[in-house]
Structure formats: C-alpha cells, structure tokens
Write a protein that holds these residues in place. Structure first.
Motif, PDB file in Angstrom:
ATOM      1  N   GLY A  15       0.821  -1.211   0.000  1.00  0.00           N
ATOM      2  CA  GLY A  15       0.000   0.000   0.000  1.00  0.00           C
ATOM      3  C   GLY A  15       0.853   1.258   0.000  1.00  0.00           C
ATOM      4  N   LEU A  16       1.910   1.251   0.806  1.00  0.00           N
ATOM      5  CA  LEU A  16       2.800   2.413   0.866  1.00  0.00           C
ATOM      6  C   LEU A  16       3.481   2.646  -0.477  1.00  0.00           C
ATOM      7  N   LEU A  17       3.974   1.568  -1.085  1.00  0.00           N
ATOM      8  CA  LEU A  17       4.635   1.706  -2.390  1.00  0.00           C
ATOM      9  C   LEU A  17       3.681   2.304  -3.417  1.00  0.00           C
ATOM     10  N   ALA A  18       2.446   1.840  -3.391  1.00  0.00           N
ATOM     11  CA  ALA A  18       1.445   2.383  -4.316  1.00  0.00           C
ATOM     12  C   ALA A  18       1.200   3.857  -4.007  1.00  0.00           C
ATOM     13  N   ALA A  19       1.101   4.194  -2.712  1.00  0.00           N
ATOM     14  CA  ALA A  19       0.796   5.574  -2.315  1.00  0.00           C
ATOM     15  C   ALA A  19       1.878   6.540  -2.791  1.00  0.00           C
ATOM     16  N   ILE A  20       3.124   6.090  -2.823  1.00  0.00           N
ATOM     17  CA  ILE A  20       4.189   6.987  -3.275  1.00  0.00           C
ATOM     18  C   ILE A  20       4.426   6.866  -4.776  1.00  0.00           C
ATOM     19  N   GLY A  21       3.564   6.119  -5.437  1.00  0.00           N
ATOM     20  CA  GLY A  21       3.579   6.121  -6.894  1.00  0.00           C
ATOM     21  C   GLY A  21       4.429   5.056  -7.544  1.00  0.00           C
ATOM     22  N   ARG A  22       4.930   4.099  -6.757  1.00  0.00           N
ATOM     23  CA  ARG A  22       5.747   3.038  -7.352  1.00  0.00           C
ATOM     24  C   ARG A  22       4.837   1.962  -7.933  1.00  0.00           C
ATOM     25  N   GLY A  23       5.054   1.626  -9.188  1.00  0.00           N
ATOM     26  CA  GLY A  23       4.266   0.582  -9.827  1.00  0.00           C
ATOM     27  C   GLY A  23       4.939  -0.778  -9.763  1.00  0.00           C
ATOM     28  N   SER A  24       6.259  -0.755  -9.602  1.00  0.00           N
ATOM     29  CA  SER A  24       7.006  -2.012  -9.545  1.00  0.00           C
ATOM     30  C   SER A  24       8.213  -1.818  -8.623  1.00  0.00           C
ATOM     31  N   VAL A  25       8.742  -2.912  -8.127  1.00  0.00           N
ATOM     32  CA  VAL A  25       9.892  -2.841  -7.220  1.00  0.00           C
ATOM     33  C   VAL A  25      10.837  -4.008  -7.478  1.00  0.00           C
ATOM     34  N   LYS A  26      12.077  -3.818  -7.011  1.00  0.00           N
ATOM     35  CA  LYS A  26      13.081  -4.859  -7.183  1.00  0.00           C
ATOM     36  C   LYS A  26      13.068  -5.767  -5.952  1.00  0.00           C
ATOM     37  N   VAL A  27      12.804  -7.030  -6.195  1.00  0.00           N
ATOM     38  CA  VAL A  27      12.718  -8.006  -5.100  1.00  0.00           C
ATOM     39  C   VAL A  27      13.393  -9.306  -5.520  1.00  0.00           C
ATOM     40  N   ARG A  28      13.619 -10.155  -4.540  1.00  0.00           N
ATOM     41  CA  ARG A  28      13.989 -11.529  -4.881  1.00  0.00           C
ATOM     42  C   ARG A  28      12.711 -12.268  -5.237  1.00  0.00           C
ATOM     43  N   PRO A  29      12.724 -12.983  -6.359  1.00  0.00           N
ATOM     44  CA  PRO A  29      11.481 -13.642  -6.783  1.00  0.00           C
ATOM     45  C   PRO A  29      11.137 -14.826  -5.888  1.00  0.00           C
ATOM     46  N   ARG A  30       9.900 -15.254  -5.982  1.00  0.00           N
ATOM     47  CA  ARG A  30       9.512 -16.491  -5.295  1.00  0.00           C
ATOM     48  C   ARG A  30      10.168 -17.657  -6.014  1.00  0.00           C
ATOM     49  N   PRO A  31      10.736 -18.588  -5.263  1.00  0.00           N
ATOM     50  CA  PRO A  31      11.285 -19.781  -5.915  1.00  0.00           C
ATOM     51  C   PRO A  31      10.167 -20.589  -6.557  1.00  0.00           C
TER      52      PRO A  31
END
Ligand code: AMP
Ligand code: MG
Length: 439
Positions: free
Chosen positions: A185-201
């Motif tokens: 929710g926070l990422l969306a609120a600040i306008g981020r549509g995507s983020v860098k993460v480690r993927p699910r195995p």
C-alpha cells in the motif's frame, strides 16, 4: 555411491542443504506480484505524503480569527463561497468572513487556516439549493449561502499537512523488508508501480508410486489417493514459493527420469516424495543415484548427483539431496509416508525455499512448552518429531495422535511438532519440551 552406514543428524543434513543454496537473483516485479517477497532496494519517497494540505473531515474551511469567539449561543456566521471536493484542482480563496464547504481529503483552499467539522456547525443554511459537487473541480463562484459555526478552531485543526505522513526524500522502505499488504500500500501511495525483489522460488512437486490415484478418481483394490503432492504443493505455497504440482509418477525409472528432466526448465527446487527407502521399487533412489551424464556435471567433486542418506530422525529416516541438470537445480527427495513427507518438508524444504527467497526468517519459531501428557517411548538415537497442539495462553503442548507416520488426520489436527531429542526415550507429563510452531 554410498556413504556406507553413516547416519546424519537432522542439523547436519539441513546444513549440507542450506550451504549449497544462494538467494535467487533479484528481478523487477509489479507490486502485487511482489507480495511476500523480500525487497532488495532502499525505496525513497519522491513526493511528500500527503502531497498537499487536505481536510481530515467533512466540514468548512475557515479563517481562525473569524470564529475565535464563536459559541452555540453566539455562532460565527460565515458566507459560504463554494465547495471543495476531493480531487478539486481549482480552488476558491477564503477571505475574511468566508468559508468553503470541504470534503475529507480535499485540498485546503488558499486563505483557510483550519477546518471545522460539519458537526460544529448548523450544516449550512439558506442560500438556496446545495452547490453541486464534482470530483474534479471546486466551485469558486456558486455561493451556498451561510454557515453558522458554534466553536472556535485552532490553526491547522483537522488539516493534514503536506508531508505529515512522510517527507520527500525520506526512506519509505529499506532493503530486506518483506512486502506485506501495508508495505505494498505504501509503495502504491508513493507512486511506485514495480519494485526490485527476490522472486519467489519455483518449486516442482512430484510424488511417486504406482499405487497412487488422483483425488476424485475411484480407488481400485490396493490403491490409495495421492495426498503428498497436494500437501507438499500447498506447503511450498505457504512457504512463499510458486509451486507446481506434477501428478503422481509411476514406479518406473525411465518415466520418473523423463518427468524430472521435463520439469527442470521451470524449477528452482524439485521435491519428490516416496521411493527413497530400501525396498524394491524405490524408484527415486534408483533413478537419481545413477543419473550420470543425462543431468550434467555436478562439478564439485561429489560422487553422486543425489545422495541418499539415513537420518537420525523419526519420522523421515530416508532422505535424498543433490543438485541436478544444467542449472544444478537442488532436488530434495522426501520419504513417502505422508507424515514423514510433511515433517521432512517443514524441516528441510521450507528452509531451502526461504533461503532462495532471501527471507529474514528461514526457520520456524521454536518455543519451550510444558508437555501435558507423557510420551512413553521414543526411539533412542533419533530425534523424534511428534504432532502436537500448542496452547500459547498456558504455554502447554498436547501430543495429537501417535507416532505412526501414516496418521494424516492427526497431522491435520496438529499445529506444532514436539521435539524429543536423540538421547531422550521418554518424556514424563509436566516436563518442558521444544515445540516447532507450524503457523
Ligand atoms: P514409499 O516410500 O514410496 O515406499 O512410500 C511409503 C508409504 O507412503 C507407502 O505406504 C505409500 O503408499 C505411501 N505413499 C507414498 N507416496 C504417497 C503419496 N503421494 N500420497 C499418499 N501416500 C503415499
Ligand atoms: Mg513408493
């Protein structure tokens, strides 16, 4: 290959698996695809939150001096100059003696210093029909008449200041954060549509056994439903993985090898169940001990592709682990008895999945609890994992069902594993034990 009769402890086996694994390479994911994943970047806030001062109430935007002496008997009477709805772009200026009707979340118009909730007013009277509200514009000209305000307000009251949540340039989330619903929710609120993460195995689960029948299909004599592939697939998902359930494979070496080879393309981990003990038809053992060139070089001096071991553990004595194929995909071969398979998953596969995810918590929580019933006989020299029900209010644990590794109903009633150490052969009622919490 054989390590003879060497018996591995639970921790040695786990250690030998985890030291071979590294977290998966990060990728950019859409927000909802990143749920449950570990963030690998620090995320800063590009624009203050809230981005503009806005009202926290439905009411009237006013100037403080105009209502400083207002009481119920002597209300301040203000001219209402228009409406400001959430999303309004064009704003009226509030001058002395004036108010603007304002909705929650709407920008506080210039000149206004505070908001009085509608409950502090007469709700606005006179002046004909209410001004039409539109979501995207204020109505700076359409006068709605008057409003009587019964109480004074302080500067800034019921106004959420720009940046009062978080200022531009501040850290929103730090690398290492697990993305749950509020973080997304926070990422969306600040306008981020995507983020860098480690993927699910991606975990491929396959069960072996010529006796296995898909649930929903009728049982012929001597056959049973395949429950492991369902339990293990669900467990892999619960651990955070993307899990693919492959239907049960019959006890034929070539079929199993071909199936595994086909599946490698979409696997970060392969999990098999059954066929790892010492009986005839122990297909996994047969297929994977002799895989040789078909799965490529292991390259670290190990003499086998998948090593089959005896563990000092009950249930779950036979276990296999190795890395196969061109990508050296980890494969964990679990025993076939449903309780053995599930306990083995919890002890070995789940930590492997969590390690690939880069998760901060790799292991289940272990607590001490008072065992309310006696455990009369536990195998010497083997760490036993009994199913139990844990009561966190009293700090007690009750064994559920017996030690039999076929007892799936008891497993379904349990929420923890009671650990009886290698050297302990009986636990009197009232004694403390280690308990692995399963949810
Ligand atoms: P195995 O290790 O293949 O000899 O299997 C041990 C026991 O677990 C046997 O009684 C099997 O029938 C049973 N079993 C093996 N795989 C499954 C499965 N996928 N679902 C339910 N039971 C299984
Ligand atoms: Mg079998």
């Amino acid at each position: 290959m054989s390590h003879g009769d060497r018996v591995w402890s639970v921790s040695e086996h786990l250690e030998s698996i985890l030291t071979q694994l590294r977290p998966l390479e990060p990728i950019e994911l859409q927000l909802l695809d990143a749920q449950g994943c570990v963030l690998v970047e620090d995320v800063t806030v590009p624009v203050a939150l809230p981005p503009f001062p806005n009202s926290s109430m439905d009411g009237y935007a006013i100037r403080v001096a105009d209502i400083h002496a207002a009481t119920a008997e002597h209300p301040a009477v203000l001219e209402v100059i228009g409406d400001v709805a959430a999303g309004a772009g064009e704003l009226p200026t509030v001058r002395p003696g004036q108010a603007a009707r304002i909705m929650t979340g709407a920008p506080v118009p210039p000149g206004a210093e505070a908001v009085v909730p509608v409950e502090w007013t007469d709700g606005g009277t006179g002046g004909g029909p209410a001004v039409t509200m539109t979501a995207h514009s204020a109505d700076p000209t359409g006068a709605a008449g008057e409003v009587r305000v019964h109480r004074p307000a302080e500067h800034g009251q019921f106004v959420r200041d720009r940046g009062s949540d978080v200022a531009a340039g501040e850290l929103a989330l730090t690398a290492g954060t697990v993305l749950g619903p509020p973080q997304i929710g926070l990422l969306a609120a600040i306008g981020r549509g995507s983020v860098k993460v480690r993927p699910r195995p991606r975990v491929v689960v396959l069960s072996t056994g010529s006796e296995l029948v898909q649930p929903g299909e009728p049982l012929e004599p001597g056959r049973i439903h395949d429950s492991n592939s369902f339990a293990l697939t669900a467990a892999a998902r619960a651990a955070g993985a993307i899990a693919y359930r492959v239907g049960a494979v019959s006890d034929e070496v070539e079929t199993l090898r071909a199936t595994i080879e086909d599946q490698l393309i979409r696997a970060d981990i392969v999990v098999t169940s059954g066929g790892v003990s010492v009986g005839a038809y122990d297909v996994v053992k047969e297929a994977l001990s002799s895989l040789g060139d078909s799965f490529g070089e292991l390259g670290d001096g190990a003499s086998g592709f998948v090593e089959f071991r005896k563990l000092a553990m009950q249930p779950g004595k036979p276990q296999g682990f190795g890395r196969i194929g061109p990508e050296r995909t980890p494969l964990l071969a679990l025993p076939g008895n449903p309780v053995s398979a599930y306990v083995s998953f919890e002890l070995f596969v789940r930590p492997a999945i969590r390690t690939l995810m880069g998760a901060p918590s790799v292991h289940r929580e272990v607590v001490r609890a008072v065992c309310v019933a006696s455990i009369d006989s536990s195998p010497e020299g083997r760490r036993q994992f009994l199913r139990g029900h844990y009561d966190h209010r009293t700090g007690t644990v009750t064994p559920v069902g017996g030690a039999g590794s076929h007892l799936v109903r008891a497993l379904a009633q349990a929420d923890c594993l009671i650990v009886v150490p290698e050297a302990v052969t009986a636990v009197p009622a009232g004694q403390d034990v280690d308990v692995v919490l399963l949810d």
